[in-house]
Design an enzyme around this catalytic site. Structure first.
Site, PDB file in Angstrom:
ATOM      1  N   LYS A 114      80.317  28.585  35.664  1.00  0.00           N
ATOM      2  CA  LYS A 114      80.110  29.668  36.636  1.00  0.00           C
ATOM      3  C   LYS A 114      78.683  29.675  37.142  1.00  0.00           C
ATOM      4  CE  LYS A 114      83.952  32.675  35.909  1.00  0.00           C
ATOM      5  NZ  LYS A 114      84.491  33.959  35.541  1.00  0.00           N
ATOM      6  N   LYS A 196      91.645  22.545  36.169  1.00  0.00           N
ATOM      7  CA  LYS A 196      92.660  23.515  35.744  1.00  0.00           C
ATOM      8  C   LYS A 196      93.089  24.382  36.937  1.00  0.00           C
ATOM      9  CE  LYS A 196      89.803  27.308  34.203  1.00  0.00           C
ATOM     10  NZ  LYS A 196      89.357  28.270  33.264  1.00  0.00           N
ATOM     11  N   LYS A 199      92.327  30.272  40.839  1.00  0.00           N
ATOM     12  CA  LYS A 199      92.363  30.882  42.173  1.00  0.00           C
ATOM     13  C   LYS A 199      91.380  30.201  43.116  1.00  0.00           C
ATOM     14  CE  LYS A 199      88.812  34.248  41.176  1.00  0.00           C
ATOM     15  NZ  LYS A 199      88.375  33.896  39.840  1.00  0.00           N
TER      16      LYS A 199
HETATM   17  P1  TYM Z   1      90.799  34.636  32.482  1.00  0.00           P
HETATM   18  O1  TYM Z   1      90.864  35.949  33.169  1.00  0.00           O
HETATM   19  O2  TYM Z   1      90.062  33.521  33.162  1.00  0.00           O
HETATM   20  O3  TYM Z   1      92.246  34.087  32.163  1.00  0.00           O
HETATM   21  C1  TYM Z   1      93.211  34.925  31.557  1.00  0.00           C
HETATM   22  C2  TYM Z   1      94.123  34.147  30.647  1.00  0.00           C
HETATM   23  O4  TYM Z   1      94.805  33.113  31.370  1.00  0.00           O
HETATM   24  C3  TYM Z   1      94.566  31.859  30.730  1.00  0.00           C
HETATM   25  N1  TYM Z   1      94.466  30.824  31.785  1.00  0.00           N
HETATM   26  C4  TYM Z   1      95.137  29.670  31.768  1.00  0.00           C
HETATM   27  N2  TYM Z   1      96.020  29.166  30.878  1.00  0.00           N
HETATM   28  C5  TYM Z   1      96.578  27.965  31.164  1.00  0.00           C
HETATM   29  N3  TYM Z   1      96.269  27.252  32.275  1.00  0.00           N
HETATM   30  C6  TYM Z   1      95.390  27.708  33.198  1.00  0.00           C
HETATM   31  N4  TYM Z   1      95.115  27.008  34.292  1.00  0.00           N
HETATM   32  C7  TYM Z   1      94.771  28.980  32.956  1.00  0.00           C
HETATM   33  N5  TYM Z   1      93.878  29.732  33.637  1.00  0.00           N
HETATM   34  C8  TYM Z   1      93.701  30.850  32.905  1.00  0.00           C
HETATM   35  C9  TYM Z   1      93.241  32.028  30.007  1.00  0.00           C
HETATM   36  O5  TYM Z   1      93.095  31.100  28.949  1.00  0.00           O
HETATM   37  C10 TYM Z   1      93.360  33.444  29.511  1.00  0.00           C
HETATM   38  O6  TYM Z   1      94.129  33.524  28.329  1.00  0.00           O
HETATM   39  N6  TYM Z   1      87.302  35.868  29.213  1.00  0.00           N
HETATM   40  C11 TYM Z   1      88.694  35.939  29.517  1.00  0.00           C
HETATM   41  C12 TYM Z   1      89.227  37.358  29.677  1.00  0.00           C
HETATM   42  C13 TYM Z   1      88.954  38.214  28.497  1.00  0.00           C
HETATM   43  C14 TYM Z   1      89.628  38.169  27.238  1.00  0.00           C
HETATM   44  C15 TYM Z   1      89.020  39.169  26.444  1.00  0.00           C
HETATM   45  C16 TYM Z   1      90.659  37.385  26.746  1.00  0.00           C
HETATM   46  C17 TYM Z   1      88.016  39.191  28.436  1.00  0.00           C
HETATM   47  N7  TYM Z   1      88.035  39.772  27.190  1.00  0.00           N
HETATM   48  C18 TYM Z   1      89.438  39.398  25.116  1.00  0.00           C
HETATM   49  C19 TYM Z   1      91.073  37.628  25.420  1.00  0.00           C
HETATM   50  C20 TYM Z   1      90.470  38.616  24.623  1.00  0.00           C
HETATM   51  C21 TYM Z   1      88.929  35.196  30.827  1.00  0.00           C
HETATM   52  O7  TYM Z   1      88.030  35.014  31.621  1.00  0.00           O
HETATM   53  O8  TYM Z   1      90.228  34.830  31.018  1.00  0.00           O
END
Ligand code: TYM
Length: 332
Positions: A114, A196, A199
């Site tokens: 990022k 991956k 968006k």
């Molecule tokens: P975030 O918002 O980027 O993604 C949310 C969830 O979706 C999964 N994910 C994917 N899995 C498979 N293939 C993909 N292309 C893909 N893109 C996203 C992510 O692994 C995630 O499970 N930091 C976290 C959000 C968060 C969080 C937390 C998660 C904040 N606090 C506490 C768990 C516990 C994040 O940015 O995920």
């Protein structure tokens, strides 16, 4: 009766939910809903590490809640809430920043990615983000954190921070395990299978609310391979595009790779790609329809997130009080 184990996870409403979020995370949450005591939230506080349009953030947060429910998270069995409604996240986030090392935060892949993407805005929040995520998790003393592969590093840091804190103050935090699905843990972009699905690459990304014809168009254009074999075979090194489509199909239908190879033997990519598209369209159709229905009922959504925040605050507060006491803060 034994107490249920606890599951917790969150997603940032920084973009519309996509197939990666569904297969990597939400589908896995729904599958275990009866077995666990569940907490799922909209991680709105995390989104502001990158500039957001306020109206879009508000819309996406509510849409995300509607989609959680439409995907099968029954609010009676899952505590669904908005992160910023539970102030204990920010409070424990600050405490845990003081127990997370500069070197640890510097090594985080998401921070590196990022900060490379947003060179004009490498702010303190972006850097300290994993401490807030550790707080999100540890407040609820979960056993498991169901996430996609890309969040494993943050979950491991959470464990290290919890262990560091516990080694000074005794057993304050339960040490949680990341829980990563076998199929769908890393869904790749349809038109760039080395990145991956996200968006930020919209042409290779399937959004949960997207129209069936747009989904089909994206699958038909999906990159397969430059080889001339034209054969559905699972070989991620040689055929990453095909492997990605197979893993999507596997995650949705439950078929193994051998079964998929047998099903499409002799068919070629021209038949395989629209078949994966159809499976995705049919999987998402009821979700989109249900989410649209729920979104129209703002009073219902409000009742869900208010009740969720109340329950979450109660649990989070117990952990936060314990932490403050251990640290030596004078009780109110
Ligand atoms: P975030 O918002 O980027 O993604 C949310 C969830 O979706 C999964 N994910 C994917 N899995 C498979 N293939 C993909 N292309 C893909 N893109 C996203 C992510 O692994 C995630 O499970 N930091 C976290 C959000 C968060 C969080 C937390 C998660 C904040 N606090 C506490 C768990 C516990 C994040 O940015 O995920």
């Amino acid at each position: 009766m034994d107490e249920k184990k606890v599951m917790l996870s969150g997603i940032q409403p920084s973009g519309d939910l996509h197939l990666g979020n569904y297969l990597g995370a939400i589908k896995n949450w729904v599958a275990r809903t009866d077995e666990f005591d569940n907490y799922y939230f909209m991680a709105d506080m995390h989104t502001i590490t990158v500039r957001q349009n306020p109206a879009d953030l508000r819309r996406r947060t509510l849409e995300q809640l509607a989609l959680y429910i439409a995907c099968g998270l029954d609010p009676e069995k899952n505590t669904l809430f908005i992160q910023s409604h539970v102030h204990q996240h920010a409070e424990l986030g600050w405490v845990l920043q003081c127990y997370t090392m500069f070197g640890e935060l510097s090594r985080m892949t998401q921070f590196k990615d990022k900060s490379a993407k947003h060179k004009e805005n490498i702010n303190g929040g972006l850097f300290a983000y994993p401490s807030l995520m550790a707080a999100d998790i540890l407040l609820y003393q979960p056993d498991f954190v169901p996430v996609g592969e890309d969040q494993k590093q943050h979950c491991e840091l959470t464990r290290d921070v919890a262990q560091r804190f516990n080694s000074v103050y005794g057993d304050v935090f339960k040490i949680p395990e990341p829980y990563i699905p076998k199929a769908g843990a890393r869904v790749m972009s349809l038109n760039a299978p080395d990145s991956k699905m996200s968006k930020s690459l919209p042409e290779g990304c399937i959004f949960l609310m997207e129209k069936p014809e747009d989904i089909q168009r994206k699958f038909k254009r999906a990159i397969t391979d430059s080889d001339t074999e034209n054969c559905v075979r699972y070989d991620p090194a040689a055929k990453p595009g095909v492997a990605n489509l197979m893993s999507i199909y596997s995650a949705i239908t439950g078929s193994t790779y051998e079964q998929i190879e047998a099903e499409f033997a002799g068919c070629g990519y021209g038949k395989f790609k629209p078949a994966v598209g159809d499976a995705v369209v049919e999987c998402l159709r009821p979700i989109r329809e249900e989410a649209t229905r729920i979104l129209a009922d703002k009073a219902y959504l409000e009742s869900v997130y208010k009740a969720g925040a109340e329950k979450a605050s109660y649990v989070a507060n117990k952990t936060l009080r314990k932490v403050y006491k251990k640290l030596g803060f004078v009780a109110r």
